[in-house]
Design a protein around this motif. Structure first.
Motif, PDB file in Angstrom:
ATOM      1  N   GLN A 153      -2.744   5.061  13.709  1.00 52.70           N
ATOM      2  CA  GLN A 153      -1.395   5.237  13.196  1.00 52.70           C
ATOM      3  C   GLN A 153      -0.681   6.298  14.013  1.00 52.70           C
ATOM      4  OE1 GLN A 153      -1.013   6.661   9.129  1.00 52.70           O
ATOM      5  NE2 GLN A 153       0.869   5.503   8.862  1.00 52.70           N
TER       6      GLN A 153
ATOM      7  N   GLN B 218     -14.556   8.865   5.201  1.00 55.29           N
ATOM      8  CA  GLN B 218     -14.313   8.974   6.621  1.00 55.29           C
ATOM      9  C   GLN B 218     -14.494  10.438   7.035  1.00 55.29           C
ATOM     10  OE1 GLN B 218     -10.791   6.821   7.853  1.00 55.29           O
ATOM     11  NE2 GLN B 218     -10.796   7.769   9.871  1.00 55.29           N
TER      12      GLN B 218
ATOM     13  N   LEU C  42       0.475   1.130  10.907  1.00 57.83           N
ATOM     14  CA  LEU C  42      -0.925   1.113  11.309  1.00 57.83           C
ATOM     15  C   LEU C  42      -1.132  -0.021  12.288  1.00 57.83           C
ATOM     16  CD1 LEU C  42      -0.825   2.284   8.287  1.00 57.83           C
ATOM     17  CD2 LEU C  42      -3.270   1.867   8.316  1.00 57.83           C
TER      18      LEU C  42
ATOM     19  N   GLY D 205      -5.403   8.359   3.545  1.00 59.81           N
ATOM     20  CA  GLY D 205      -5.522   6.936   3.811  1.00 59.81           C
ATOM     21  C   GLY D 205      -4.580   6.150   2.928  1.00 59.81           C
ATOM     22  N   LEU D 206      -4.831   4.865   2.835  1.00 60.71           N
ATOM     23  CA  LEU D 206      -3.950   3.987   2.070  1.00 60.71           C
ATOM     24  C   LEU D 206      -4.557   3.627   0.727  1.00 60.71           C
ATOM     25  CD1 LEU D 206      -2.992   3.629   5.056  1.00 60.71           C
ATOM     26  CD2 LEU D 206      -2.210   1.375   4.357  1.00 60.71           C
TER      27      LEU D 206
ATOM     28  N   ILE E 137      -7.660   5.488  10.969  1.00 61.77           N
ATOM     29  CA  ILE E 137      -8.048   5.122   9.605  1.00 61.77           C
ATOM     30  C   ILE E 137      -8.998   3.935   9.646  1.00 61.77           C
ATOM     31  CG2 ILE E 137      -7.233   4.396   7.334  1.00 61.77           C
ATOM     32  CD1 ILE E 137      -4.533   5.526   7.980  1.00 61.77           C
ATOM     33  N   CYS E 138     -10.054   4.021   8.867  1.00 59.45           N
ATOM     34  CA  CYS E 138     -10.948   2.879   8.753  1.00 59.45           C
ATOM     35  C   CYS E 138     -10.772   2.240   7.378  1.00 59.45           C
ATOM     36  CB  CYS E 138     -12.404   3.286   8.951  1.00 59.45           C
ATOM     37  SG  CYS E 138     -13.124   4.194   7.565  1.00 59.45           S
TER      38      CYS E 138
ATOM     39  N   PHE F 174      -3.728   9.475  14.297  1.00 63.29           N
ATOM     40  CA  PHE F 174      -4.393   9.402  12.995  1.00 63.29           C
ATOM     41  C   PHE F 174      -5.163   8.093  12.975  1.00 63.29           C
ATOM     42  CE2 PHE F 174      -5.113  11.119   8.977  1.00 63.29           C
ATOM     43  CZ  PHE F 174      -4.830  10.244   7.943  1.00 63.29           C
TER      44      PHE F 174
ATOM     45  N   TYR G  56       0.847  -1.184   0.000  1.00 66.80           N
ATOM     46  CA  TYR G  56       0.000   0.000   0.000  1.00 66.80           C
ATOM     47  C   TYR G  56       0.890   1.244   0.000  1.00 66.80           C
ATOM     48  CZ  TYR G  56      -4.188  -2.688   1.219  1.00 66.80           C
ATOM     49  OH  TYR G  56      -5.252  -3.559   1.204  1.00 66.80           O
TER      50      TYR G  56
ATOM     51  N   PHE H  39      -9.733   1.808   1.862  1.00 65.89           N
ATOM     52  CA  PHE H  39      -9.426   2.593   3.041  1.00 65.89           C
ATOM     53  C   PHE H  39     -10.054   3.980   2.961  1.00 65.89           C
ATOM     54  CE2 PHE H  39      -6.314   0.273   5.577  1.00 65.89           C
ATOM     55  CZ  PHE H  39      -6.006  -0.764   4.723  1.00 65.89           C
ATOM     56  N   GLY H  40     -10.434   4.501   4.120  1.00 67.63           N
ATOM     57  CA  GLY H  40     -10.837   5.896   4.209  1.00 67.63           C
ATOM     58  C   GLY H  40      -9.593   6.766   4.208  1.00 67.63           C
ATOM     59  N   ASN H  41      -9.789   8.069   4.154  1.00 65.94           N
ATOM     60  CA  ASN H  41      -8.663   8.996   4.121  1.00 65.94           C
ATOM     61  C   ASN H  41      -8.146   9.372   5.496  1.00 65.94           C
ATOM     62  OD1 ASN H  41      -8.135   9.182   1.396  1.00 65.94           O
ATOM     63  ND2 ASN H  41      -9.678  10.753   1.071  1.00 65.94           N
ATOM     64  N   GLY H  42      -8.731   8.801   6.526  1.00 67.86           N
ATOM     65  CA  GLY H  42      -8.204   9.011   7.866  1.00 67.86           C
ATOM     66  C   GLY H  42      -8.765  10.224   8.568  1.00 67.86           C
TER      67      GLY H  42
ATOM     68  N   GLN I 231       0.854   5.443   1.054  1.00 62.72           N
ATOM     69  CA  GLN I 231       0.144   6.462   1.807  1.00 62.72           C
ATOM     70  C   GLN I 231       0.801   7.809   1.557  1.00 62.72           C
ATOM     71  OE1 GLN I 231       0.426   6.368   6.133  1.00 62.72           O
ATOM     72  NE2 GLN I 231      -1.651   7.156   6.350  1.00 62.72           N
TER      73      GLN I 231
END
Lengths: 115, 114
Positions: free
Chosen positions: B38, B6, B44, A43-44, B93-94, B91, A36, B105-108, A38
Motif C-alpha cells: 500500500q 503480522q 492496496l 490492516g483491513l 499487508i498480508c 506499508f 473494508y 488481514f494482518g495489521n500490516g 482501514q
C-alpha cells in the motif's frame, strides 16, 4: 479482468449526518463484493460483503450497502456517522467463479468526520 | 475468532539489506495467503498469491527476485524484501484464507528503508 472505481478520494461529513461512499465495479463475470475499513497504520477489517441473495447487505458498525447489478454499483451507506468512523474505506471485488480468487481493491475513500 | 498476525509492525533498515516479514494464521490453517503493498494515499496493490507448498503467483510488474515469498506451512508465509532500497519503503499487508475460514488481514508492516 475486474476493476473497482471509488470516485471520491475524500468525503467530509458532519457528525451524526448520513453518508454514502460510492463504488462502481467492472467485470465480465459475476462477482462477490466487499467493503473494508482501514484505521491508521492498521490492516483491513471487513465491514460487509455481498455473495448472493438480498441485494441490501447489512454490516458492522451500522453500515449497509446495496448491490445494484444494472448500475454495477455497491454504494456504502450509514444513516448517522460518528467521529470514530473516521477511516479509509475500500470497496473490493473478486470473481464469483472461484471463492479462493484474489480480491481487487478500489483506491479507497477517506471518510473525514467533522465535529 | 480467526486472527492473522503480522510481524514486525514496523521496521527500519539500511539500503542494501534484506528484510523478512512474517504472516501467521493463529487459529486456522491458511491454504492461501495474499501479500499486498500500500502506497501513501493509494489503494492496496496485490503483489502475489501463495498457496501452501507451492510457488507464489506474482502479479504483473512485481519482481520475483526482489520480493521473495515463502509459504512453507499452513500457518506461516514470509515476504523477504531483498537488497532493499528507499523506493521499497511502504506499508505491506498480508491476508490469509482457509478452507473453512473467510479472508482475514494482518495489521500490516511499515517498512522504511534509509
Amino acid at each position: 479482468a475486474q476493476s473497482v472505481t471509488q470516485l471520491d478520494s475524500q468525503v467530509p461529513v458532519f457528525e451524526e449526518a448520513p453518508v454514502e461512499l460510492r463504488c462502481n465495479y467492472s467485470s465480465s463475470v459475476s462477482v462477490y463484493l466487499f467493503w473494508y475499513v482501514q484505521y491508521p497504520n492498521q490492516g483491513l477489517q471487513l465491514l460487509l460483503k455481498y455473495l448472493s441473495g438480498s441485494t441490501l447487505v447489512k454490516g458492522i458498525n451500522g453500515f449497509e450497502a446495496e448491490f445494484n447489478k444494472s448500475q454495477t454499483s455497491f454504494h456504502l451507506r450509514k444513516p448517522s456517522v460518528h467521529i470514530s468512523d473516521t477511516a479509509e474505506y475500500f470497496c473490493a471485488v473478486s470473481r464469483r467463479k472461484n471463492r479462493d480468487d484474489k480480491i481487487i481493491f478500489g483506491k479507497g475513500t477517506r471518510l473525514h468526520i467533522l465535529p | 475468532g480467526a486472527v492473522v498476525s503480522q510481524h514486525p509492525s514496523r521496521v527500519i533498515c539500511k539500503s542494501g539489506t534484506s528484510v523478512k516479514i512474517e504472516c501467521r494464521s493463529l487459529d486456522f490453517q491458511a491454504t492461501t495467503m495474499f501479500w499486498y503493498r500500500q502506497f501513501p494515499k493509494k489503494s492496496l496493490m496485490l503483489m502475489a498469491t501463495s498457496n501452501e507448498g507451492s510457488k507464489a503467483t506474482y502479479e504483473q510488474g512485481v519482481e520475483k527476485d526482489k520480493f521473495l515469498i515463502n509459504h512453507a506451512s499452513l500457518t506461516l508465509s514470509t515476504l523477504t524484501v531483498t537488497s532493499a532500497h528507499p523506493e521499497d519503503s511502504s506499508f505491506y499487508i498480508c491476508s490469509a484464507r482457509g478452507a473453512n475460514s473467510p479472508l482475514h488481514f494482518g495489521n500490516g508492516t511499515r517498512l522504511t528503508v534509509t
